[in-house]
Design an enzyme around this catalytic site. Structure first.
Site, mmCIF file in Angstrom:
data_model
loop_
_atom_site.group_PDB
_atom_site.id
_atom_site.type_symbol
_atom_site.label_atom_id
_atom_site.label_comp_id
_atom_site.label_asym_id
_atom_site.label_seq_id
_atom_site.Cartn_x
_atom_site.Cartn_y
_atom_site.Cartn_z
ATOM 1 C CE1 TYR A 101 -3.178 -2.901 0.273
ATOM 2 C CE2 TYR A 101 -3.384 -2.517 2.623
ATOM 3 C CZ TYR A 101 -3.726 -3.229 1.498
ATOM 4 O OH TYR A 101 -4.622 -4.266 1.594
ATOM 5 N N GLY A 134 -17.247 1.343 -0.577
ATOM 6 C CA GLY A 134 -18.014 2.554 -0.311
ATOM 7 C C GLY A 134 -19.347 2.618 -1.022
ATOM 8 N N PRO A 140 -15.991 -4.560 3.005
ATOM 9 C CG PRO A 140 -16.162 -4.167 5.310
ATOM 10 C CD PRO A 140 -15.175 -4.183 4.179
ATOM 11 C CG LEU A 141 -19.024 -0.500 4.368
ATOM 12 C CD1 LEU A 141 -18.659 0.852 4.957
ATOM 13 C CD2 LEU A 141 -20.461 -0.865 4.709
ATOM 14 N N GLY A 142 -18.473 -2.712 -0.044
ATOM 15 C CA GLY A 142 -18.431 -2.637 -1.492
ATOM 16 C C GLY A 142 -17.637 -1.447 -1.990
ATOM 17 C CB ALA A 176 -21.763 3.627 2.588
#
Length: 325
Positions: free
Chosen positions: A59, A218, A214-216, A221
């Site tokens: 990263y 973003g 886990p939120l695709g 959301a």
């Protein structure tokens, strides 16, 4: 925050952790970085009980580990369960999705042995709690890569080791060499592949499962309604699900999540995260954010208890348009 253990023998962690990639890699990659805010977010995560802090040497490359190391200085390191990864390398600084760094594999034992020392230097610590093989190198037998990971544990430089984006067959091969503490893979309301084989196997074996995105990324959301909402250099611009036609179709998923969230009295992000947490006691999602208000919202999902009706309605959501990559 409610807690669980990182695998059957691991340390206690909050049921929701923090992924740090987006603080310095992948999203809006040439935009201004606010490292001071990111440091504050990491420390606030620890205050809120999100003690599993996840990064990787690729990263940045490298800058995210340096950022996490800075955040965990001055007495904060002992509050964190620190996880990093090895096995992916930046082969060029451009050329990937959204013109992000182009990434290749390197699971050679000599690379793993050298990389852990560099990660520890950047992180400012003498050990990590979890060292993960970021991807299996197709040119290197997993037994050789995993054997080098086991050497890292024997040397006291990592407490446990884990895998990322693997099949059950690959987990079994690794287990024959050294115990597998965790498996990290994408899992969300629009990415359910691990539910078929990998997650049940992890549950059976006492292996922690760490869902990233886990939120695709973003999307679940409700933060994007158009391709043009993405920054010009954001790597999501190169992903199939975010192309305009697919994105337009996938907004139906977001709309349904919002309906269920309104009915339950929570935010869409909290409902999406609570669904992931509900997939098993060993499931510890690591949503990423560099924004304090989103961090608070995400961490509050640990206390969300969805009804059987809510879970059934979320289970019934349609598959997304477009592949993951």
């Amino acid at each position: 925050m409610r807690t669980t253990t990182l695998g059957s023998t691991g340390p206690e962690v909050g049921v929701i952790g923090l992924g740090c990639m987006g603080m310095s890699h992948g999203y809006d990659i040439t935009g201004p970085r606010d490292d001071d805010t990111s440091v504050s977010v990491i420390r606030q995560a620890l205050d809120l009980g999100a003690t599993l802090i996840d990064t990787s040497d690729v990263y940045g490359p490298y800058t995210n580990e340096e950022l996490v190391g800075r955040a965990l200085a001055d007495g904060h390191r002992e509050r964190a369960v620190l996880a990093t990864k090895v096995g992916l390398v930046a082969t060029s600084l451009t050329g990937g999705p959204g013109n992000s760094p182009k990434i290749g594999n390197n699971g050679r034992p000599e690379h793993i042995r050298a990389a852990i020392d560099e990660s520890l230097r950047r992180l400012g610590t003498d050990h990590v709690d979890l060292y993960q093989l970021h991807r299996v190198d197709p040119e290197v037998p997993i037994e050789e890569s995993w054997g080098a990971m086991a050497e890292v544990v024997a040397a006291g430089k990592a407490r446990q080791i884990g895998l990322s984006e693997v099949t059950v067959a690959q987990i079994v091969r690794a287990q024959a060499v050294h115990p597998v503490a965790s498996v990290q893979s994408e899992l969300s309301l629009w990415t359910r592949d691990p539910l078929t084989e990998v997650l049940p196997y992890c549950a059976e074996q006492g292996i922690a499962f760490l869902p990233f995105s886990p939120l695709g990324r973003g999307f679940l959301a409700g933060r994007f309604t158009s391709f043009d909402d993405l920054p010009a250099d954001d790597f999501r611009r190169g992903l199939p699900r975010f192309q305009q036609d697919a994105l337009r179709a996938n907004l139906a998923i977001v709309a349904r999540v919002r309906e269920i969230a309104d009915r339950a009295g929570f935010s869409p992000a909290q409902v999406a995260l609570a669904w992931v947490v509900a997939q098993g006691d060993q499931v510890i999602p690591i949503p990423g954010t560099k924004t304090p208000k989103y961090l608070v919202d995400n961490c509050a999902a640990a206390d969300v208890r969805l009804s059987a009706e809510d879970l059934a309605d979320l289970d019934a959501l349609p598959a997304p348009e477009g592949g993951r990559y």
